[in-house]
Design a protein around this motif. Structure first.
Motif, PDB file in Angstrom:
ATOM      1  N   GLU A   1      62.277  50.643  47.737  1.00  0.00           N
ATOM      2  CA  GLU A   1      63.682  50.822  48.085  1.00  0.00           C
ATOM      3  C   GLU A   1      63.829  51.724  49.310  1.00  0.00           C
ATOM      4  OE1 GLU A   1      66.080  49.239  46.848  1.00  0.00           O
ATOM      5  OE2 GLU A   1      65.514  48.553  44.850  1.00  0.00           O
ATOM      6  N   SER A   2      63.022  52.775  49.391  1.00  0.00           N
ATOM      7  CA  SER A   2      63.075  53.678  50.532  1.00  0.00           C
ATOM      8  C   SER A   2      62.619  52.976  51.806  1.00  0.00           C
ATOM      9  CB  SER A   2      62.200  54.902  50.268  1.00  0.00           C
ATOM     10  OG  SER A   2      62.065  55.693  51.416  1.00  0.00           O
ATOM     11  N   PHE A   3      61.498  52.244  51.728  1.00  0.00           N
ATOM     12  CA  PHE A   3      61.002  51.523  52.886  1.00  0.00           C
ATOM     13  C   PHE A   3      61.996  50.458  53.330  1.00  0.00           C
ATOM     14  CE2 PHE A   3      56.090  52.190  52.724  1.00  0.00           C
ATOM     15  CZ  PHE A   3      56.297  53.554  52.730  1.00  0.00           C
ATOM     16  N   PHE A   4      62.668  49.836  52.371  1.00  0.00           N
ATOM     17  CA  PHE A   4      63.676  48.832  52.704  1.00  0.00           C
ATOM     18  C   PHE A   4      64.796  49.458  53.536  1.00  0.00           C
ATOM     19  CE2 PHE A   4      67.769  46.824  51.709  1.00  0.00           C
ATOM     20  CZ  PHE A   4      67.516  45.510  52.051  1.00  0.00           C
ATOM     21  N   ARG A   5      65.335  50.580  53.076  1.00  0.00           N
ATOM     22  CA  ARG A   5      66.433  51.234  53.800  1.00  0.00           C
ATOM     23  C   ARG A   5      65.990  51.674  55.194  1.00  0.00           C
ATOM     24  NH1 ARG A   5      67.145  53.587  48.663  1.00  0.00           N
ATOM     25  NH2 ARG A   5      66.044  55.468  49.373  1.00  0.00           N
ATOM     26  N   LYS A   6      64.792  52.250  55.280  1.00  0.00           N
ATOM     27  CA  LYS A   6      64.310  52.742  56.569  1.00  0.00           C
ATOM     28  C   LYS A   6      64.033  51.597  57.539  1.00  0.00           C
ATOM     29  CE  LYS A   6      62.169  56.962  54.721  1.00  0.00           C
ATOM     30  NZ  LYS A   6      60.867  57.664  54.467  1.00  0.00           N
ATOM     31  N   THR A   7      63.513  50.486  57.030  1.00  0.00           N
ATOM     32  CA  THR A   7      63.226  49.343  57.888  1.00  0.00           C
ATOM     33  C   THR A   7      64.508  48.721  58.407  1.00  0.00           C
ATOM     34  OG1 THR A   7      61.128  48.896  56.751  1.00  0.00           O
ATOM     35  CG2 THR A   7      62.120  47.071  57.969  1.00  0.00           C
ATOM     36  N   VAL A   8      65.494  48.551  57.535  1.00  0.00           N
ATOM     37  CA  VAL A   8      66.787  48.009  57.971  1.00  0.00           C
ATOM     38  C   VAL A   8      67.410  48.933  59.013  1.00  0.00           C
ATOM     39  CG1 VAL A   8      69.150  47.532  57.230  1.00  0.00           C
ATOM     40  CG2 VAL A   8      67.233  46.697  55.872  1.00  0.00           C
ATOM     41  N   GLU A   9      67.374  50.226  58.755  1.00  0.00           N
ATOM     42  CA  GLU A   9      67.962  51.189  59.683  1.00  0.00           C
ATOM     43  C   GLU A   9      67.248  51.150  61.039  1.00  0.00           C
ATOM     44  OE1 GLU A   9      68.997  55.987  59.947  1.00  0.00           O
ATOM     45  OE2 GLU A   9      67.650  55.234  58.381  1.00  0.00           O
ATOM     46  N   TYR A  10      65.908  51.056  61.003  1.00  0.00           N
ATOM     47  CA  TYR A  10      65.161  51.025  62.257  1.00  0.00           C
ATOM     48  C   TYR A  10      65.578  49.831  63.109  1.00  0.00           C
ATOM     49  CZ  TYR A  10      61.513  50.040  65.620  1.00  0.00           C
ATOM     50  OH  TYR A  10      60.851  49.746  66.793  1.00  0.00           O
ATOM     51  N   TRP A  11      65.586  48.639  62.522  1.00  0.00           N
ATOM     52  CA  TRP A  11      65.873  47.433  63.303  1.00  0.00           C
ATOM     53  C   TRP A  11      67.322  47.379  63.759  1.00  0.00           C
ATOM     54  CZ3 TRP A  11      62.482  44.732  65.733  1.00  0.00           C
ATOM     55  CH2 TRP A  11      61.163  44.668  65.259  1.00  0.00           C
ATOM     56  N   GLN A  12      68.242  47.824  62.927  1.00  0.00           N
ATOM     57  CA  GLN A  12      69.639  47.807  63.349  1.00  0.00           C
ATOM     58  C   GLN A  12      69.887  48.807  64.471  1.00  0.00           C
ATOM     59  OE1 GLN A  12      71.838  48.236  59.638  1.00  0.00           O
ATOM     60  NE2 GLN A  12      71.853  46.014  59.330  1.00  0.00           N
ATOM     61  N   ASN A  13      69.194  49.952  64.441  1.00  0.00           N
ATOM     62  CA  ASN A  13      69.298  50.894  65.551  1.00  0.00           C
ATOM     63  C   ASN A  13      68.670  50.310  66.815  1.00  0.00           C
ATOM     64  OD1 ASN A  13      70.663  52.923  64.186  1.00  0.00           O
ATOM     65  ND2 ASN A  13      68.795  53.958  63.525  1.00  0.00           N
ATOM     66  N   TRP A  14      67.543  49.607  66.663  1.00  0.00           N
ATOM     67  CA  TRP A  14      66.907  48.980  67.827  1.00  0.00           C
ATOM     68  C   TRP A  14      67.834  47.933  68.436  1.00  0.00           C
ATOM     69  CZ3 TRP A  14      65.388  43.948  68.982  1.00  0.00           C
ATOM     70  CH2 TRP A  14      64.545  43.802  70.084  1.00  0.00           C
ATOM     71  N   ALA A  15      68.427  47.094  67.599  1.00  0.00           N
ATOM     72  CA  ALA A  15      69.328  46.055  68.094  1.00  0.00           C
ATOM     73  C   ALA A  15      70.572  46.661  68.736  1.00  0.00           C
ATOM     74  CB  ALA A  15      69.728  45.110  66.954  1.00  0.00           C
ATOM     75  N   ARG A  16      71.026  47.789  68.201  1.00  0.00           N
ATOM     76  CA  ARG A  16      72.209  48.447  68.747  1.00  0.00           C
ATOM     77  C   ARG A  16      71.977  48.925  70.175  1.00  0.00           C
ATOM     78  NH1 ARG A  16      72.785  52.094  64.861  1.00  0.00           N
ATOM     79  NH2 ARG A  16      73.880  50.626  63.509  1.00  0.00           N
TER      80      ARG A  16
END
Length: 635
Positions: free
Chosen positions: A198-213
């Protein structure tokens, strides 16, 4: 149902990648990196028997249909399975990627989470890796909460809260709670399983959405560009900065008459166009790392350590000058010898399957120009922290001399070649010569910058690169222009065209609206267009998606914008159309990937060739920026 590359979802984290079909089956995963053993390789294996292998899936009992979507602006995939009784199960798949302890964290780890949504989903898990390029099923051992698979070059472990017996025996069970499955090298977890996933899921989503932003995107086709940009980023082997040309090996370029190649390597001959797109997207960090790879790949051979270049005649033969390879391995390997893997049947049983790249040993002089055009950015881009010094200039100087020596030599064409055939250079390739012109043309500008940066250096010997660029251009205009045909030909003194003529304005060799270019585009339309799409060469059995995008750009430059937009949307739609899910009759599934392969069958619109293909992705993004309304005009 025949396997299809269309609609395969691409997941990755900068270390390795995986392709997942519309029902959640892993059909292609190479370990420990992109060019490794396809541990899950059912995409090119014979399947449909009780003992088949090379995949990892969740089998829904009484299956009805499947839907897929990516978590917005990420390569995190959600597959939803339905049964005929209304039960619904969500499968969340991702490869961890985030920043941890101020460093990129991109482990060889695949995480799968099963979450019941409604009813009582009844599933079985089939985890069937292989090893040795389809040699066989690995030996497996079990623990209280894990199963280990002993591969030829590593051991992988599945850690899970699913009863291990259900995994080993593929026993159906009801999913009445969240289940977590972590496939990784044989290491113990250092935190509770659910907390970690669950932690890795949140961090991975956050990483990619920040990259796309942080991306720069055109006003139109934003979703398509973001998805394509993410997929392009997934081609990046971040450890060294290299980009793979495609994720797969040996997907035929056509249903009949095509050929199979392995493209899981770094094609530096396309580096300039890739770098242009990274700049368009504003991804300077990835661009800088890629430039570091190029310097490392070619710099060690071309920079004579401890010596000063004092050649008085830049066209004099450079003694024992190493050749520039058009293709390198992901850690700048030079020997990529081709081997045939007879154990693998091939995509739709259309083998053979290959390992290695024959192009790495061929003569492709366009690679010289591509590298110079790319590395020139180091002298002008203030974003980069690479300390530019005389050594970088000496590298470009040596490469430029190599271009002068080679531009009139016979070389292989820039198109990929059939590994089963031996090709000898049989003519001076016009595009290769034009890229050598671009090398000299750009070096004139680099030399001016270097003279300001290194005022006291004795290594700047004042070569007039403009003079040599003009000479090369005159030779090309004389030898490659066929007056009776009305076009630039593929080879000096030739009588046919190839699609590379469409790239001449992109490198600045000739204006897009020059009469000779307008005439050349007309000849391309007449001889290379099949249906909507463009062939790279007239003899090809299928059309090149990248070449079709080059044609779209040419149309836009000629003011034929409506035609360009229409064709662009047709090509992008190749990856977006819905396909019938044959097992369920009239039910249709979603294909959210928006990813393109290398070629397309003009008659059926079916995708062929390795997948996803870098040049197709680059072409799509370039065209979107070219055709879109500007933000200023739209708002």
């Amino acid at each position: 149902m025949a396997q299809s590359i269309k609609g395969l979802a691409c997941l990755g984290n900068g270390t390795f990648s995986t392709l997942i079909d519309r029902k959640g089956q892993l059909v292609w995963t190479c370990l420990p990196r992109f060019d490794g053993d396809p541990v899950f390789g059912s995409l090119v294996m014979r399947t449909g028997t009780a003992n088949d292998m090379g995949y990892y899936d969740i089998q829904m009992q009484n299956f009805s249909r499947a839907e897929q979507e990516f978590i917005r602006n990420t390569p995190v995939l959600k597959t939803t399975l339905y049964d005929n009784d209304g039960s619904q199960l969500d499968i969340l798949d991702y490869l961890p990627r985030f920043i941890q302890d101020d460093r990129p964290y991109r482990p060889i780890t695949f995480v799968r989470m099963l979450k019941p949504v409604s009813g009582t989903p009844n599933v079985s898990i089939r985890l069937r890796p292989t090893f040795g390029y389809g040699w066989g099923a690995p030996e497996k051992t079990r623990g209280s909460n894990h199963v280990r698979f002993l591969l030829s070059n590593m051991t992988i472990r599945l850690t899970t809260n699913v009863p291990v017996s259900y995994i080993v025996d593929e026993t159906p069970f009801f999913v009445d709670q969240a289940y977590h499955l972590v496939l990784m090298p044989d290491e113990s977890l250092h935190q509770p399983l659910q907390d970690m996933t669950e932690s890795f899921f949140r961090k991975t989503v956050e990483y990619w959405q920040n990259w796309a932003r942080g991306l720069v995107v055109p006003f139109e086709w934003q979703d398509e560009v973001i998805r394509t940009a993410i997929t392009l980023k997934l081609h990046n082997y971040e450890e060294t900065g290299a980009f793979v040309e495609a994720m797969t090996s040996s997907i035929p370029t056509a249903p009949d008459g095509g050929f199979n190649i392995d493209q899981r390597y770094c094609a530096v001959r396309e580096s300039y166009y890739l770098l242009q797109v990274l700049n368009m997207l504003g991804d300077g960090q990835t661009a800088e790392k890629y430039l570091e790879f190029l310097v490392n790949a070619v710099g060690g051979e071309f920079i004579p350590r401890g010596s000063v270049l004092t050649l008085s005649d830049p066209k004099s033969k450079v003694p024992e000058l190493p050749k520039v390879q058009p293709v390198y391995g992901l850690a700048k390997e030079k020997r990529l010898n081709v081997k045939t893997v007879h154990r693998l049947a091939g995509y739709r049983q259309q083998g053979p399957v290959y390992i290695g790249s024959k192009a790495s040993g061929e003569k492709h002089y366009d690679a010289i120009g591509a590298i110079i055009l790319s590395l020139s950015q180091l002298f002008f881009d203030h974003r980069f922290l690479i300390p530019v010094n005389v050594r970088h200039y000496k590298l470009l100087d040596q490469l430029g001399r190599h271009a002068l020596e080679c531009y009139q030599q016979a070389s292989h064409s820039s198109v990929v070649s059939d590994p089963d055939k031996q090709y000898e250079p049989n003519g001076v390739q016009t595009y290769s010569a034009a890229m050598c012109w671009a090398a000299c043309n750009r070096l004139a500008k680099v030399t001016q910058a270097a003279e300001k940066l290194f005022k006291d250096s004795a290594d700047l010997d004042g070569i007039d690169w403009n003079q040599h660029a003009n000479q090369i251009r005159d030779d090309i205009m004389k030898s490659a222009w066929n007056e009776s045909l009305g076009a630039f030909t593929s080879e000096f003194g030739g009588h046919t065209v190839d699609a590379n003529v469409l790239r001449l304005p992109v490198i600045g060799f000739i204006g897009a609206t020059d009469p000779k270019m307008i005439s050349s585009v007309a000849v391309v339309e007449k001889t290379l267009r099949q249906g909507k799409y463009i062939k790279a060469f007239a003899s090809d059995a299928s059309c090149s998606i990248a070449a079709t995008f080059w044609y779209v750009e040419a149309l836009a430059e000629l003011g034929r914008v409506a035609e360009a937009r229409s064709l662009f949307e047709d090509v992008v739609a190749l990856a977006k159309d819905e396909d019938p899910l044959r097992e369920s009759g009239s039910v249709k599934e979603r294909t959210p990937t928006g990813v393109l392969s290398g070629t397309v069958d003009a008659e059926t619109g079916e995708l062929w060739g390795n997948y996803p293909e870098q040049n197709s992705l680059v072409g799509m993004i370039r065209c979107a920026f070219k055709l879109s309304r500007s933000w200023a005009d739209a708002l």
